[in-house]
Design a protein around this motif. Structure first.
Motif, short mmCIF file in Angstrom:
data_model
loop_
_atom_site.label_atom_id
_atom_site.label_comp_id
_atom_site.label_asym_id
_atom_site.label_seq_id
_atom_site.Cartn_x
_atom_site.Cartn_y
_atom_site.Cartn_z
N LYS A 124 -38.30 -89.91 4.47
CA LYS A 124 -37.30 -89.09 3.78
C LYS A 124 -36.56 -88.16 4.75
O LYS A 124 -35.35 -88.00 4.66
N LEU A 125 -37.30 -87.56 5.69
CA LEU A 125 -36.67 -86.71 6.70
C LEU A 125 -35.72 -87.54 7.57
O LEU A 125 -34.60 -87.12 7.85
N GLN A 160 -32.91 -86.36 4.22
CA GLN A 160 -33.23 -85.45 3.13
C GLN A 160 -33.76 -84.14 3.69
O GLN A 160 -34.47 -84.12 4.70
N GLY A 161 -33.45 -83.05 3.01
CA GLY A 161 -33.94 -81.74 3.40
C GLY A 161 -35.32 -81.46 2.85
O GLY A 161 -35.78 -82.13 1.92
N SER A 200 -36.37 -78.95 1.01
CA SER A 200 -36.34 -78.56 -0.40
C SER A 200 -36.18 -79.77 -1.31
O SER A 200 -36.85 -79.90 -2.34
N GLU A 201 -35.29 -80.66 -0.93
CA GLU A 201 -35.05 -81.88 -1.71
C GLU A 201 -36.31 -82.74 -1.78
O GLU A 201 -36.67 -83.25 -2.84
N ILE A 202 -36.98 -82.89 -0.65
CA ILE A 202 -38.21 -83.69 -0.61
C ILE A 202 -39.28 -83.03 -1.48
O ILE A 202 -39.98 -83.70 -2.24
N GLU A 255 -38.55 -83.70 -5.14
CA GLU A 255 -38.78 -85.11 -5.45
C GLU A 255 -40.27 -85.47 -5.52
O GLU A 255 -40.68 -86.26 -6.37
N ASN A 286 -35.41 -83.34 13.37
CA ASN A 286 -35.19 -84.41 12.40
C ASN A 286 -34.30 -85.50 12.99
O ASN A 286 -34.44 -86.68 12.67
N THR A 318 -34.87 -89.49 12.94
CA THR A 318 -33.87 -90.45 12.47
C THR A 318 -33.61 -91.52 13.52
O THR A 318 -33.59 -92.72 13.21
#
Length: 188
Positions: free
Chosen positions: A137-138, A142-143, A145-147, A150, A174, A178
């Motif tokens: 997710k990172l 995705q940030g 907070s978002e992770i 979720e 990050n 990626t």
């Protein structure tokens, strides 16, 4: 543990001062801060250069305020110890180096063994299932907070996972995650 024999102690503020002091006085042991002004880095030049002006060459013990996972033994040093090490560990390190032996703390030994294990495996295989899930997710952008929202985890918990992931994979950001994930076709 018995005390060390009495000793004459000197101090230098820079790596160049270390070398100057060594030319004037023969020391048995150097405790070198690996981040000294003018001689920085984990391959501390002063640790390698001490042999030139001194006979016999003193033992060198690398010292750092950085967490043990962030550093490696200083080049030319017989050991490495963190500034926050317990006093008895520092005494043990000093004794071993004075005896001509090498010193490696337990935490550094674990790190070195982990590195040997990593040599044979892709870095992402060292992650737990949850770490791998958060890594993906990172890496996908995705940030924290978002992770957290979720996965029903607190931001602090996700941040802790992120720190562990970066540590285990020896990455700093990050963006590094990626890049790795793209190279290894974990994300597209």
């Amino acid at each position: 543990m018995e005390a060390l024999p009495s000793a004459e102690i000197g101090e230098a503020a820079t790596g160049n001062e270390v070398l100057t002091c060594l030319q004037r006085k023969g020391w048995d042991l150097l405790v070198l801060d690996i981040n000294m002004p003018d001689r920085t880095g984990s391959r501390h030049p002063a640790a390698r250069e001490v042999g030139a002006p001194c006979h016999p060459r003193p033992g060198a013990l690398g010292l750092s305020g950085a967490p043990v996972r962030a550093e490696r033994p200083a080049g030319g040093a017989a050991g490495y110890i963190a500034k926050d090490a317990a006093p008895e560990d520092l005494l043990k390190a000093v004794r071993m180096v004075l005896q001509g032996r090498r010193y490696v703390s337990e935490s550094l030994a674990e790190l070195l063994l982990l590195d040997m294990d990593r040599a044979d495996k892709p870095l992402h295989t060292l992650l737990s299932d949850r770490e791998f899930q958060i890594f993906g997710k990172l890496a996908a952008g995705q940030g924290v907070s978002e992770i957290g929202r979720e996965l029903c985890l607190s931001v602090k918990t996700v941040s802790t996972y992120r720190t562990r992931i970066l540590e285990k994979m020896r990455m700093k950001s990050n963006a590094d995650l990626t890049s790795y994930a793209l190279r290894n076709e974990i994300i597209q």
